[in-house]
Design a protein around this motif. Structure first.
Motif, mmCIF file in Angstrom:
data_model
loop_
_atom_site.group_PDB
_atom_site.id
_atom_site.type_symbol
_atom_site.label_atom_id
_atom_site.label_comp_id
_atom_site.label_asym_id
_atom_site.label_seq_id
_atom_site.Cartn_x
_atom_site.Cartn_y
_atom_site.Cartn_z
ATOM 1 N N GLU A 86 0.622 -1.482 -0.164
ATOM 2 C CA GLU A 86 0.256 0.165 -0.197
ATOM 3 C C GLU A 86 0.883 1.326 -0.134
ATOM 4 O O GLU A 86 1.883 1.149 1.068
ATOM 5 N N GLY A 89 -2.440 5.745 -1.329
ATOM 6 C CA GLY A 89 -4.409 5.822 -1.644
ATOM 7 C C GLY A 89 -4.324 4.598 -2.963
ATOM 8 O O GLY A 89 -5.434 4.304 -2.902
ATOM 9 N N SER A 90 -3.265 3.705 -2.963
ATOM 10 C CA SER A 90 -3.044 2.905 -3.814
ATOM 11 C C SER A 90 -2.818 1.455 -3.127
ATOM 12 O O SER A 90 -1.572 1.110 -2.663
ATOM 13 N N ARG A 117 -7.829 1.715 -5.393
ATOM 14 C CA ARG A 117 -7.764 2.711 -5.936
ATOM 15 C C ARG A 117 -9.078 3.574 -4.664
ATOM 16 O O ARG A 117 -9.997 3.430 -5.050
ATOM 17 N N LYS A 118 -8.180 4.028 -3.353
ATOM 18 C CA LYS A 118 -9.094 5.002 -2.587
ATOM 19 C C LYS A 118 -9.484 6.309 -3.797
ATOM 20 O O LYS A 118 -8.703 7.247 -4.438
ATOM 21 N N ASP A 119 -10.864 6.994 -3.899
ATOM 22 C CA ASP A 119 -11.366 8.229 -4.298
ATOM 23 C C ASP A 119 -10.356 9.647 -3.565
ATOM 24 O O ASP A 119 -9.819 9.152 -1.542
ATOM 25 N N ASP A 122 -12.294 10.543 -0.288
ATOM 26 C CA ASP A 122 -12.310 9.673 1.184
ATOM 27 C C ASP A 122 -11.015 9.105 2.206
ATOM 28 O O ASP A 122 -10.419 9.707 2.010
ATOM 29 N N GLU A 124 -8.389 7.748 4.772
ATOM 30 C CA GLU A 124 -7.833 6.513 4.212
ATOM 31 C C GLU A 124 -7.684 5.811 5.539
ATOM 32 O O GLU A 124 -7.659 5.914 6.417
ATOM 33 N N ILE A 128 -8.947 -0.986 4.109
ATOM 34 C CA ILE A 128 -10.721 -1.234 2.567
ATOM 35 C C ILE A 128 -9.621 -1.429 2.011
ATOM 36 O O ILE A 128 -10.167 -2.160 1.035
ATOM 37 N N GLY A 129 -8.771 -0.815 1.428
ATOM 38 C CA GLY A 129 -7.402 -1.088 0.387
ATOM 39 C C GLY A 129 -7.188 -2.634 0.087
ATOM 40 O O GLY A 129 -7.255 -3.231 -0.794
#
Length: 165
Positions: A86, A89-90, A117-119, A122, A124, A128-129
């Motif tokens: 990670e 955010g990806s 990839r998170k918006d 959003d 962090e 969840i990722g």
């Protein structure tokens, strides 16, 4: 559950990731064939006293006597290794089937990759990722494994195969 000397016992692990074990009954402790049994394990050749539970199966020594083409039960352990990276955010996950049947040793390990990839708006939350990337990698690994099965069926029968979900 009843067994005789020479019967085979197959026991699933009581923990996630544990090995399936199989062994041969070498001694009975009750005349009626009820547990416990002394079992010689095929993976270690050690003997131990066994009280089989609901995760165990007894394959009787004469099970294939009526049908000479019957194959004995077999036990195998396959392991999936999941690696996650990670950054910013990806998340990328790689799933690798690192063990399998000997007859597929020439195929090599099956691998798949999943990404998440998170918006940018959003919060962090790395787990969840991890979940999304791992789920995608495992789904792709399952598809690759079913594809391998279809290829193997086709090679074995000479007829194009499709494994239904």
């Amino acid at each position: 559950m009843k067994a005789s000397v020479g019967d085979r016992i197959i026991t699933a692990s009581g923990v996630v990731g544990g090995a399936v074990r199989d062994g041969v009954v070498t001694e009975l402790h009750h005349d009626d064939g009820s547990p416990p049994y002394t079992v010689r394990w095929s993976d270690t050749e050690e003997e131990s006293l066994v009280y089989p539970g609901p995760d165990s199966l007894v394959q009787h020594g004469d099970a294939g006597a009526a049908d000479e083409t019957a194959r004995p039960a077999r036990a195998a352990t396959w392991t999936v290794q999941l690696s996650l990276v990670e950054a910013s955010g990806s998340t990328t996950a790689e799933a690798v089937l690192v063990a399998g049947p000997v007859e597929h040793a020439d195929v090599g390990p099956l691998r798949s990759v999943g990404h998440a990839r998170k918006d940018p708006h959003d919060t962090e939350i790395p787990v969840i990722g991890d979940e999304v990337a791992a789920g995608r990698a495992l789904r792709r690994l399952a598809d690759a494994l079913l594809g391998q099965a279809e290829e193997d069926i086709t090679a074995s029968t000479g007829v194009p195969a499709h494994v239904h979900d």
